[in-house]
Design an enzyme around this catalytic site. Structure first.
Site, PDB file in Angstrom:
ATOM      1  N   GLY A 158     -15.597   3.138   3.706  1.00  0.00           N
ATOM      2  CA  GLY A 158     -14.181   3.465   3.566  1.00  0.00           C
ATOM      3  C   GLY A 158     -13.560   3.043   2.249  1.00  0.00           C
ATOM      4  O   GLY A 158     -12.351   3.205   2.071  1.00  0.00           O
ATOM      5  N   GLN A 159     -14.359   2.508   1.329  1.00  0.00           N
ATOM      6  CA  GLN A 159     -13.781   2.105   0.035  1.00  0.00           C
ATOM      7  C   GLN A 159     -13.508   3.352  -0.808  1.00  0.00           C
ATOM      8  O   GLN A 159     -14.413   4.144  -1.074  1.00  0.00           O
ATOM      9  CB  GLN A 159     -14.721   1.159  -0.723  1.00  0.00           C
ATOM     10  CG  GLN A 159     -14.094   0.634  -2.014  1.00  0.00           C
ATOM     11  CD  GLN A 159     -14.936  -0.427  -2.714  1.00  0.00           C
ATOM     12  OE1 GLN A 159     -16.063  -0.717  -2.309  1.00  0.00           O
ATOM     13  NE2 GLN A 159     -14.392  -0.999  -3.770  1.00  0.00           N
ATOM     14  N   ASP A 214       0.845  -1.195   0.000  1.00  0.00           N
ATOM     15  CA  ASP A 214       0.000   0.000   0.000  1.00  0.00           C
ATOM     16  C   ASP A 214       0.885   1.252   0.000  1.00  0.00           C
ATOM     17  O   ASP A 214       1.893   1.323   0.690  1.00  0.00           O
ATOM     18  CB  ASP A 214      -0.927  -0.009   1.224  1.00  0.00           C
ATOM     19  CG  ASP A 214      -2.079   0.969   1.079  1.00  0.00           C
ATOM     20  OD1 ASP A 214      -3.224   0.508   0.951  1.00  0.00           O
ATOM     21  OD2 ASP A 214      -1.829   2.202   1.090  1.00  0.00           O
ATOM     22  N   HIS A 223     -10.625  -5.260  -3.376  1.00  0.00           N
ATOM     23  CA  HIS A 223      -9.289  -5.553  -2.844  1.00  0.00           C
ATOM     24  C   HIS A 223      -9.379  -5.881  -1.371  1.00  0.00           C
ATOM     25  O   HIS A 223     -10.252  -5.380  -0.654  1.00  0.00           O
ATOM     26  CB  HIS A 223      -8.344  -4.360  -3.041  1.00  0.00           C
ATOM     27  CG  HIS A 223      -8.871  -3.061  -2.497  1.00  0.00           C
ATOM     28  ND1 HIS A 223      -9.791  -2.292  -3.191  1.00  0.00           N
ATOM     29  CD2 HIS A 223      -8.637  -2.406  -1.330  1.00  0.00           C
ATOM     30  CE1 HIS A 223     -10.083  -1.221  -2.464  1.00  0.00           C
ATOM     31  NE2 HIS A 223      -9.404  -1.273  -1.327  1.00  0.00           N
ATOM     32  N   HIS A 264      -7.085  -5.650   2.153  1.00  0.00           N
ATOM     33  CA  HIS A 264      -5.901  -5.125   2.834  1.00  0.00           C
ATOM     34  C   HIS A 264      -5.386  -6.239   3.742  1.00  0.00           C
ATOM     35  O   HIS A 264      -6.173  -6.845   4.484  1.00  0.00           O
ATOM     36  CB  HIS A 264      -6.253  -3.949   3.744  1.00  0.00           C
ATOM     37  CG  HIS A 264      -6.868  -2.770   3.055  1.00  0.00           C
ATOM     38  ND1 HIS A 264      -6.192  -1.588   2.873  1.00  0.00           N
ATOM     39  CD2 HIS A 264      -8.102  -2.576   2.529  1.00  0.00           C
ATOM     40  CE1 HIS A 264      -6.977  -0.710   2.265  1.00  0.00           C
ATOM     41  NE2 HIS A 264      -8.154  -1.291   2.049  1.00  0.00           N
ATOM     42  N   ASN A 269     -13.094  -3.229   2.490  1.00  0.00           N
ATOM     43  CA  ASN A 269     -14.051  -2.143   2.626  1.00  0.00           C
ATOM     44  C   ASN A 269     -14.994  -2.200   1.429  1.00  0.00           C
ATOM     45  O   ASN A 269     -14.546  -2.139   0.284  1.00  0.00           O
ATOM     46  CB  ASN A 269     -13.319  -0.794   2.661  1.00  0.00           C
ATOM     47  CG  ASN A 269     -12.426  -0.644   3.883  1.00  0.00           C
ATOM     48  OD1 ASN A 269     -12.775  -1.092   4.975  1.00  0.00           O
ATOM     49  ND2 ASN A 269     -11.266  -0.035   3.714  1.00  0.00           N
TER      50      ASN A 269
HETATM   51  P1  AMP Z   1      -9.802   1.420   0.275  1.00  0.00           P
HETATM   52  O1  AMP Z   1      -9.877   2.721   1.030  1.00  0.00           O
HETATM   53  O2  AMP Z   1     -10.245   0.228   1.040  1.00  0.00           O
HETATM   54  O3  AMP Z   1     -10.482   1.532  -1.079  1.00  0.00           O
HETATM   55  O4  AMP Z   1      -8.257   1.168   0.011  1.00  0.00           O
HETATM   56  C1  AMP Z   1      -7.564   1.709  -1.054  1.00  0.00           C
HETATM   57  C2  AMP Z   1      -6.101   1.619  -0.680  1.00  0.00           C
HETATM   58  O5  AMP Z   1      -5.338   1.697  -1.857  1.00  0.00           O
HETATM   59  C3  AMP Z   1      -5.621   2.727   0.256  1.00  0.00           C
HETATM   60  O6  AMP Z   1      -5.055   2.148   1.426  1.00  0.00           O
HETATM   61  C4  AMP Z   1      -4.575   3.461  -0.583  1.00  0.00           C
HETATM   62  O7  AMP Z   1      -3.482   3.897   0.188  1.00  0.00           O
HETATM   63  C5  AMP Z   1      -4.169   2.408  -1.577  1.00  0.00           C
HETATM   64  N1  AMP Z   1      -3.678   2.904  -2.846  1.00  0.00           N
HETATM   65  C6  AMP Z   1      -4.283   3.817  -3.651  1.00  0.00           C
HETATM   66  N2  AMP Z   1      -3.549   4.010  -4.762  1.00  0.00           N
HETATM   67  C7  AMP Z   1      -2.462   3.195  -4.651  1.00  0.00           C
HETATM   68  C8  AMP Z   1      -1.340   2.937  -5.480  1.00  0.00           C
HETATM   69  N3  AMP Z   1      -1.164   3.579  -6.648  1.00  0.00           N
HETATM   70  N4  AMP Z   1      -0.420   2.037  -5.051  1.00  0.00           N
HETATM   71  C9  AMP Z   1      -0.580   1.393  -3.873  1.00  0.00           C
HETATM   72  N5  AMP Z   1      -1.631   1.586  -3.059  1.00  0.00           N
HETATM   73  C10 AMP Z   1      -2.557   2.484  -3.430  1.00  0.00           C
END
Ligand code: AMP
Ligand code: ZN
Length: 114
Positions: free
Chosen positions: A93-94, A31, A100, A102, A87
């Site tokens: 929180g998505q 992340d 995906h 985490h 999420n």
């Molecule tokens: P969510 O909030 O559950 O949709 O999680 C999205 C996650 O993707 C967040 O923790 C971001 O920090 C991560 N994220 C967004 N863009 C990137 C990227 N280009 N490379 C790695 N992680 C990312």
């Protein structure tokens, strides 16, 4: 592949990421904004918007993601204590509309989450 989706673009290698694992079905990468000492994102290469939009045909793929998550947790040394988070929906929180998980670990994780 959704061309405006950041995770599809990572899967296509159009956007760089620190990739941990890749196979025909999925990709795992660190992340960008880690919330724990170990914070990995695991995605299917198939663009599925969120768990609520998954179909019965995706069941095997979802199982592969979850199994890969436990293998990756083990490989990264957090196999004994980690959290797998999904999420679903913006109010939960998505922020990236490509399903995906985490994988979080490397510190004490409190419950309940916020
Ligand atoms: P969510 O909030 O559950 O949709 O999680 C999205 C996650 O993707 C967040 O923790 C971001 O920090 C991560 N994220 C967004 N863009 C990137 C990227 N280009 N490379 C790695 N992680 C990312
Ligand atoms: Zn996508």
């Amino acid at each position: 592949m959704a061309s405006n989706c950041i995770f599809c673009r990572i899967a296509e290698k159009e956007v760089q990421a620190r990739i941990i694992r890749e196979n025909a079905d999925l990709m795992a990468f660190y992340d960008l904004n880690p919330q724990a000492p170990t914070h990995v994102i695991i995605i299917p290469k198939k663009h599925i918007v969120c768990l609520a939009k998954a179909q019965a045909e995706d069941i095997e793929l979802l199982g592969k993601l979850q199994y890969a998550a436990k293998e990756i947790a083990h490989e990264l040394g957090i196999g004994e204590a980690f959290r797998l988070v999904l999420n679903n929906g913006h109010k939960a929180g998505q922020t990236v509309d490509h399903i995906h998980y985490h994988i979080l670990g490397g510190r004490r994780l409190m419950w309940p989450p916020g």
